[in-house]
Design a protein around this motif. Structure first.
Motif, PDB file in Angstrom:
ATOM      1  N   ARG A   1     -27.694  55.033   3.064  1.00  0.00           N
ATOM      2  CA  ARG A   1     -28.287  53.819   2.473  1.00  0.00           C
ATOM      3  C   ARG A   1     -27.476  52.587   2.878  1.00  0.00           C
ATOM      4  O   ARG A   1     -28.033  51.549   3.256  1.00  0.00           O
ATOM      5  N   ALA A   2     -26.144  52.713   2.810  1.00  0.00           N
ATOM      6  CA  ALA A   2     -25.286  51.581   3.193  1.00  0.00           C
ATOM      7  C   ALA A   2     -25.507  51.214   4.653  1.00  0.00           C
ATOM      8  O   ALA A   2     -25.597  50.031   5.010  1.00  0.00           O
TER       9      ALA A   2
ATOM     10  N   ILE B   1     -28.649  49.176   4.996  1.00  0.00           N
ATOM     11  CA  ILE B   1     -28.506  47.807   4.460  1.00  0.00           C
ATOM     12  C   ILE B   1     -27.679  46.946   5.410  1.00  0.00           C
ATOM     13  O   ILE B   1     -28.039  45.800   5.714  1.00  0.00           O
ATOM     14  N   LEU B   2     -26.582  47.500   5.915  1.00  0.00           N
ATOM     15  CA  LEU B   2     -25.715  46.715   6.803  1.00  0.00           C
ATOM     16  C   LEU B   2     -26.414  46.415   8.128  1.00  0.00           C
ATOM     17  O   LEU B   2     -26.217  45.342   8.716  1.00  0.00           O
TER      18      LEU B   2
ATOM     19  N   ALA C   1     -29.538  45.818   8.409  1.00  0.00           N
ATOM     20  CA  ALA C   1     -30.510  44.747   8.136  1.00  0.00           C
ATOM     21  C   ALA C   1     -29.817  43.424   7.779  1.00  0.00           C
ATOM     22  O   ALA C   1     -30.272  42.354   8.196  1.00  0.00           O
ATOM     23  N   ASP C   2     -28.726  43.489   7.012  1.00  0.00           N
ATOM     24  CA  ASP C   2     -28.140  42.267   6.424  1.00  0.00           C
ATOM     25  C   ASP C   2     -26.856  41.798   7.102  1.00  0.00           C
ATOM     26  O   ASP C   2     -26.349  40.723   6.772  1.00  0.00           O
TER      27      ASP C   2
ATOM     28  N   THR D   1     -22.011  41.390   2.862  1.00  0.00           N
ATOM     29  CA  THR D   1     -23.020  41.204   3.908  1.00  0.00           C
ATOM     30  C   THR D   1     -23.158  39.713   4.221  1.00  0.00           C
ATOM     31  O   THR D   1     -22.713  38.848   3.457  1.00  0.00           O
TER      32      THR D   1
ATOM     33  N   LYS E   1     -25.731  38.148   3.924  1.00  0.00           N
ATOM     34  CA  LYS E   1     -26.607  37.598   2.871  1.00  0.00           C
ATOM     35  C   LYS E   1     -25.812  37.232   1.613  1.00  0.00           C
ATOM     36  O   LYS E   1     -26.328  36.602   0.698  1.00  0.00           O
TER      37      LYS E   1
ATOM     38  N   ASP F   1     -24.285  39.675  -0.394  1.00  0.00           N
ATOM     39  CA  ASP F   1     -24.150  40.807  -1.329  1.00  0.00           C
ATOM     40  C   ASP F   1     -22.848  41.552  -1.081  1.00  0.00           C
ATOM     41  O   ASP F   1     -22.343  41.597   0.045  1.00  0.00           O
TER      42      ASP F   1
ATOM     43  N   LEU G   1     -21.341  45.255  -1.172  1.00  0.00           N
ATOM     44  CA  LEU G   1     -21.640  46.699  -1.216  1.00  0.00           C
ATOM     45  C   LEU G   1     -20.327  47.431  -1.366  1.00  0.00           C
ATOM     46  O   LEU G   1     -19.378  47.143  -0.620  1.00  0.00           O
TER      47      LEU G   1
ATOM     48  N   ILE H   1     -24.080  47.834  -5.508  1.00  0.00           N
ATOM     49  CA  ILE H   1     -24.409  46.545  -4.906  1.00  0.00           C
ATOM     50  C   ILE H   1     -24.190  45.502  -5.990  1.00  0.00           C
ATOM     51  O   ILE H   1     -24.780  45.589  -7.082  1.00  0.00           O
TER      52      ILE H   1
END
Ligand code: NAP
Length: 312
Positions: free
Chosen positions: A128-129, A132-133, A135-136, A239, A241, A243, A245, A256
């Motif tokens: 999952r991480a 996210i990384l 994408a962000d 990130t 963005k 956030d 994590l 998050i």
């Protein structure tokens, strides 16, 4: 389908903690023999002092799981491949990159499956991480990997010998996550390795990483082996963005902005054996050299400091 016969080589801490119970519960594998210099068996299966004795006596066993310290692994994997076995091996794969490269070539030439395990990678939170990384983006990352050598490697003197990795033995688990989830390559900029004055491998490592990214992400890490308050196996990312994590518990919890978004128990070794079964079905190898490569660079770039002597 009938279970496939597998032998476990090296009946030490990790075999007893994980490999043997996971094989006992496996739908794909059946423990058929052990190789143990101390003569340790499990569930009464035949035990051999050396892999050669196993291969001569029970040629029907086509699979081996090699759970020794890394120093002997190159010899044992070569021998297993030459005997026509498909091989799964514990981390760290070998003590040098050259040995690992050699095993990859030999597995291919022998037409056998070679599976290099990195147990910490087998966590849904890690996957999952990574997504996210990707994408962000990553603005910063910090690895903190602290545990007690007395708890996790009780009395194991090999960890303090050249090729034993010292605190980089658990630290490479952090790298197996780090290299898997980072969306761009990272390099070692500097490292400080503290060695107990009476030992040959580090007890504490502090690192700064760099990348070729234009936004200059801030990347660092620290390993320590004298943490007696419990395990701290955390990687924190910010990130682009904004956030935060946090992968905690060696990759079993994902937060998050401090909120737990995913959490699970210890499924690493059962997932590894499931993966091995899949590789065997496809007759494919899986070797990820990135964590060992980055760790080798830490030793190449490392400045040495002497610390207090270590005694068990
Ligand atoms: P260990 O208990 O010290 O050693 C494993 C076993 O390997 C020994 O008990 C011995 O088995 C055999 N062995 C040791 N030296 C040997 C040699 N020179 N030649 C032949 N066999 C030898 O170590 P461990 O903690 O299980 O670690 C083994 C590997 O698993 C390491 O690469 C480690 O990084 C990895 N690992 C360990 C942990 C952990 O929590 N300790 C967690 C994950 C992964 P016999 O006495 O049966 O011969």
């Amino acid at each position: 389908m009938a279970k496939q016969k597998i032998a476990v080589i090296g009946i030490g801490k990790i075999s007893q903690d994980q490999h043997l119970p996971v094989i006992d519960a496996s739908k794909d594998f059946e423990l058929a023999a052990t190789v143990s210099t101390r003569g340790l068996t499990h569930n009464g299966v035949p035990v051999f002092k050396t892999p050669g004795e196993l291969y001569a006596a029970m040629p029907e066993i086509k699979l081996v799981s090699i759970c020794t310290p890394p120093g002997i692994r190159h010899t044992y994997v070569r021998e297993a491949l030459a005997a026509g076995k498909d091989v799964m091996m514990e981390k760290p794969p070998t003590t040098t990159i050259s040995e690992l490269d050699d095993l990859i070539v030999h597995a291919k030439q022998a037409g056998r499956v070679l599976y290099q395990t990195w147990h910490s990678q087998y966590n849904a939170c890690v996957d999952r991480a990574k997504a996210i990384l990707a994408a962000d983006g990553v603005k910063s990352a910090r690895i903190d990997w602290r545990e007690s050598v007395r708890k996790w490697h009780p009395g194991q003197d090999w960890v303090w010998e050249p090729g034993g990795f010292g605190v980089c033995d658990p630290g490479i688990n952090a790298f197996s996550i780090f290299t898997k989830v980072m969306p761009f390559p990272v390099f070692v900029e500097s490292a400080k390795l503290t060695f107990p004055s009476n030992r040959q491998t580090p007890v504490d490592v502090e690192m700064v990483f760099k990348s070729a990214e234009a936004h200059k992400p801030v990347l660092s890490g620290g390993f320590n082996w004298l943490e007696e308050s419990g395990e701290i196996w955390t990687i924190r990312f910010e990130t682009l963005k904004g956030d935060v994590l946090k992968l905690e518990g060696g990759g079993r919890t994902l937060r998050i902005n401090e909120e737990v978004v995913l959490q699970h128990g210890d499924l690493e070794y059962s997932a590894m054996y499931d993966h091995f079964a899949g590789l065997l079905k496809k007759h494919e190898s899986d070797v990820d050299a990135a964590p060992l490569r980055l760790m080798s660079d830490v030793f190449l770039m490392g400045a040495r400091e002497n610390g207090p002597a270590f005694e068990w």
